[in-house]
Write an enzyme that holds these catalytic residues in place. Structure first.
Site, PDB file in Angstrom:
ATOM      1  N   ASN A  16       0.853  -1.186   0.000  1.00 35.11           N
ATOM      2  CA  ASN A  16       0.000   0.000   0.000  1.00 35.11           C
ATOM      3  C   ASN A  16       0.903   1.254   0.000  1.00 35.11           C
ATOM      4  OD1 ASN A  16      -1.440   2.255   1.054  1.00 35.11           O
ATOM      5  ND2 ASN A  16      -3.070   0.892   1.707  1.00 35.11           N
ATOM      6  N   ASP A  18      -0.063   4.493   0.029  1.00 38.00           N
ATOM      7  CA  ASP A  18      -0.750   5.717   0.485  1.00 38.00           C
ATOM      8  C   ASP A  18       0.182   6.686   1.213  1.00 38.00           C
ATOM      9  OD1 ASP A  18      -3.046   4.534  -0.433  1.00 38.00           O
ATOM     10  OD2 ASP A  18      -3.908   4.160   1.551  1.00 38.00           O
ATOM     11  N   HIS A  19       1.024   6.096   2.095  1.00 39.64           N
ATOM     12  CA  HIS A  19       1.764   6.992   2.983  1.00 39.64           C
ATOM     13  C   HIS A  19       3.019   7.585   2.360  1.00 39.64           C
ATOM     14  CE1 HIS A  19      -1.309   6.651   5.823  1.00 39.64           C
ATOM     15  NE2 HIS A  19      -1.214   5.337   5.848  1.00 39.64           N
ATOM     16  N   ARG A  27       4.299  18.586   2.300  1.00 38.94           N
ATOM     17  CA  ARG A  27       5.009  19.755   1.812  1.00 38.94           C
ATOM     18  C   ARG A  27       4.393  20.345   0.540  1.00 38.94           C
ATOM     19  NH1 ARG A  27      10.162  21.267   3.451  1.00 38.94           N
ATOM     20  NH2 ARG A  27      10.151  21.108   5.704  1.00 38.94           N
ATOM     21  N   HIS A  52      -5.452   3.907  -1.809  1.00 44.75           N
ATOM     22  CA  HIS A  52      -6.776   4.315  -1.310  1.00 44.75           C
ATOM     23  C   HIS A  52      -7.026   5.770  -1.687  1.00 44.75           C
ATOM     24  CE1 HIS A  52      -9.510   4.677   2.550  1.00 44.75           C
ATOM     25  NE2 HIS A  52     -10.135   5.042   1.454  1.00 44.75           N
ATOM     26  N   ARG A  54      -9.055   8.548  -1.013  1.00 45.98           N
ATOM     27  CA  ARG A  54     -10.054   8.989  -0.032  1.00 45.98           C
ATOM     28  C   ARG A  54     -10.825  10.172  -0.589  1.00 45.98           C
ATOM     29  NH1 ARG A  54      -9.119   7.116   5.517  1.00 45.98           N
ATOM     30  NH2 ARG A  54     -10.731   8.612   6.018  1.00 45.98           N
ATOM     31  N   ARG A  58      -6.546  13.026   1.031  1.00 46.43           N
ATOM     32  CA  ARG A  58      -5.483  13.397   1.989  1.00 46.43           C
ATOM     33  C   ARG A  58      -4.141  12.741   1.651  1.00 46.43           C
ATOM     34  NH1 ARG A  58      -7.227  10.188   7.446  1.00 46.43           N
ATOM     35  NH2 ARG A  58      -9.140  11.355   7.149  1.00 46.43           N
ATOM     36  N   HIS A  59      -4.161  11.611   0.929  1.00 42.22           N
ATOM     37  CA  HIS A  59      -2.873  11.060   0.475  1.00 42.22           C
ATOM     38  C   HIS A  59      -2.896  10.845  -1.037  1.00 42.22           C
ATOM     39  CE1 HIS A  59      -5.088   7.419   1.598  1.00 42.22           C
ATOM     40  NE2 HIS A  59      -4.847   7.579   2.885  1.00 42.22           N
ATOM     41  N   GLU A  79      -8.617   1.085  -3.599  1.00 42.35           N
ATOM     42  CA  GLU A  79      -9.449   1.118  -2.392  1.00 42.35           C
ATOM     43  C   GLU A  79     -10.255   2.391  -2.376  1.00 42.35           C
ATOM     44  OE1 GLU A  79      -7.891   1.151   1.573  1.00 42.35           O
ATOM     45  OE2 GLU A  79      -6.657  -0.563   1.059  1.00 42.35           O
ATOM     46  N   THR A 109      -7.313   6.594  10.220  1.00 48.29           N
ATOM     47  CA  THR A 109      -7.165   5.524   9.235  1.00 48.29           C
ATOM     48  C   THR A 109      -8.475   4.763   9.217  1.00 48.29           C
ATOM     49  OG1 THR A 109      -5.838   3.603   8.596  1.00 48.29           O
ATOM     50  CG2 THR A 109      -6.117   3.958  10.960  1.00 48.29           C
ATOM     51  N   THR A 110      -8.553   3.704   8.380  1.00 46.40           N
ATOM     52  CA  THR A 110      -9.820   2.977   8.253  1.00 46.40           C
ATOM     53  C   THR A 110     -10.109   2.198   9.536  1.00 46.40           C
ATOM     54  OG1 THR A 110      -9.205   2.722   5.942  1.00 46.40           O
ATOM     55  CG2 THR A 110     -11.103   1.484   6.685  1.00 46.40           C
ATOM     56  N   GLU A 160     -11.607  -8.870   2.443  1.00 42.36           N
ATOM     57  CA  GLU A 160     -10.347  -8.591   3.124  1.00 42.36           C
ATOM     58  C   GLU A 160     -10.675  -8.442   4.605  1.00 42.36           C
ATOM     59  OE1 GLU A 160      -7.557  -5.887   1.366  1.00 42.36           O
ATOM     60  OE2 GLU A 160      -6.760  -5.303   3.325  1.00 42.36           O
ATOM     61  N   HIS A 203      -4.129  -4.498   7.530  1.00 42.16           N
ATOM     62  CA  HIS A 203      -4.221  -3.354   8.444  1.00 42.16           C
ATOM     63  C   HIS A 203      -3.387  -3.577   9.685  1.00 42.16           C
ATOM     64  CE1 HIS A 203      -5.613   0.411  10.072  1.00 42.16           C
ATOM     65  NE2 HIS A 203      -6.136   0.662   8.901  1.00 42.16           N
ATOM     66  N   GLY A 204      -2.407  -2.688   9.860  1.00 42.51           N
ATOM     67  CA  GLY A 204      -1.601  -2.715  11.071  1.00 42.51           C
ATOM     68  C   GLY A 204      -0.572  -3.836  11.114  1.00 42.51           C
ATOM     69  N   GLY A 225       0.946  -1.492   4.380  1.00 46.82           N
ATOM     70  CA  GLY A 225       1.423  -0.179   3.955  1.00 46.82           C
ATOM     71  C   GLY A 225       2.241   0.553   4.990  1.00 46.82           C
ATOM     72  N   HIS A 226       1.580   1.081   6.016  1.00 45.45           N
ATOM     73  CA  HIS A 226       2.174   2.049   6.926  1.00 45.45           C
ATOM     74  C   HIS A 226       3.490   1.561   7.516  1.00 45.45           C
ATOM     75  CE1 HIS A 226       2.521   4.295  10.764  1.00 45.45           C
ATOM     76  NE2 HIS A 226       2.225   5.301   9.964  1.00 45.45           N
TER      77      HIS A 226
HETATM   78  N1  PXP Z   1      -6.097  -2.962   3.705  1.00 49.16           N
HETATM   79  C1  PXP Z   1      -7.024  -1.978   3.744  1.00 49.16           C
HETATM   80  C2  PXP Z   1      -8.374  -2.269   3.223  1.00 49.16           C
HETATM   81  C3  PXP Z   1      -6.690  -0.695   4.240  1.00 49.16           C
HETATM   82  O1  PXP Z   1      -7.625   0.262   4.286  1.00 49.16           O
HETATM   83  C4  PXP Z   1      -5.386  -0.446   4.670  1.00 49.16           C
HETATM   84  C5  PXP Z   1      -4.992   0.911   5.153  1.00 49.16           C
HETATM   85  O2  PXP Z   1      -5.218   1.856   4.185  1.00 49.16           O
HETATM   86  C6  PXP Z   1      -4.452  -1.497   4.599  1.00 49.16           C
HETATM   87  C7  PXP Z   1      -4.837  -2.744   4.131  1.00 49.16           C
HETATM   88  C8  PXP Z   1      -3.024  -1.305   5.027  1.00 49.16           C
HETATM   89  O3  PXP Z   1      -2.949  -1.001   6.367  1.00 49.16           O
HETATM   90  P1  PXP Z   1      -1.568  -0.500   6.975  1.00 49.16           P
HETATM   91  O4  PXP Z   1      -1.221   0.781   6.271  1.00 49.16           O
HETATM   92  O5  PXP Z   1      -1.857  -0.329   8.411  1.00 49.16           O
HETATM   93  O6  PXP Z   1      -0.551  -1.584   6.685  1.00 49.16           O
END
Ligand code: PXP
Length: 256
Positions: A16, A18-19, A27, A52, A54, A58-59, A79, A109-110, A160, A203-204, A225-226
């Site tokens: 992912n 996004d970040h 910036r 994702h 949004r 935001r990202h 997403e 976050t979600t 998921e 997630h996480g 991702g994060h």
């Molecule tokens: N899967 C989904 C559906 C998500 O919304 C996210 C976060 O955007 C992730 C996976 C990845 O989560 P993380 O960034 O915490 O790894």
């Protein structure tokens, strides 16, 4: 007893990005570029890219989706929230997969999964054109059997499972509760696969918590991702992904 064959299948790793966009947007500049990160991730062995879009942008922004669609060789998992605007964008790009997530403006976050059971009729109609366009539609849900059964009923191809609570409980040292949540995720994965759904999770997830999740035999894909973007600061994106790959494969009894 011989373990079921699917338990040994290599799990797909979705990165992912996004970040990368979060840091860029801090910036208002053009860097770091999420596309560059996605191409690096691809080269490091990611099997797919997740982004994702949004509502508040935001990202990831619309032009990121365009650039990713144009340049990636691996599938894009788009997403989004189940809104008319996002449906139109998905139908314009026809990504490999569309993962529907709940979205609240004030959340960081979600948080939590989509309530498919409460919104079945609307979601059936919502995903119909996406399915007709050839997108694999995925529901980001908690492991609640009601949500799994509703996802199968509306014709989603994928669920998921949200691993956020499991990750949080472990991080806070609530090991017994985390174990209970893990048991719920295992049961959810089994129920979803029996209902004919492809099962993903995310997630996480981190190096510390990924292995028990990756060992769930029905899982086909993890989206992360994060943590990986953070880890990339210290060891570089390629090595950060390779280490995650190694841990996921180890959990399946496979050498990377
Ligand atoms: N899967 C989904 C559906 C998500 O919304 C996210 C976060 O955007 C992730 C996976 C990845 O989560 P993380 O960034 O915490 O790894």
């Amino acid at each position: 007893m011989t373990p079921p064959l699917h338990g040994h299948r290599r799990i797909r790793l979705g990165m992912n990005v996004d970040h990368v966009a979060t840091v860029r947007n801090a910036r208002g500049s053009a860097w770091p570029d999420p596309l560059r990160a996605a191409l690096l991730a691809e080269a490091a062995g990611a099997d797919g890219i997740t982004a994702h879009l949004r509502e508040d942008r935001r990202h990831i922004r619309d032009d990121d989706i365009e650039a990713l669609m144009a340049a990636l060789s691996v599938p894009l998992n788009f997403e989004c929230a189940a809104t008319a605007e996002m449906q139109a964008i998905a139908l314009r790009h026809k990504p490999h997969a569309v993962c529907l997530v709940p979205e609240k403006r004030e959340e960081r976050t979600t948080e939590g999964g989509l309530d498919v059971a409460a919104d079945q009729n609307r979601l059936t109609d919502y995903i119909a054109p996406l399915r007709a366009a050839g997108c694999r539609v995925s529901m980001f849900i908690n492991h609640d059997p009601r949500q799994i059964e509703a996802s199968a009923r509306i014709g989603a191809a994928v669920v998921e499972l949200h691993t956020g609570l499991y990750s949080e409980l472990l991080a806070e040292g609530h090991d017994a509760l985390a174990e209970r949540e893990l048991a719920g995720l295992r049961a959810g994965a089994e129920l979803a696969a029996a209902a004919g759904l492809e099962v993903h999770a995310g997630h996480g997830l981190t190096y510390e918590n990924v292995e028990p999740i990756a060992a769930i035999p029905e899982l086909v894909e993890l989206n992360i991702g994060h943590f990986l973007i953070g880890e990339a600061i210290f060891r570089g994106l390629g090595p950060a992904i390779e280490e995650m790959r190694r841990r996921i494969d180890a959990a399946r009894g496979m050498a990377s």
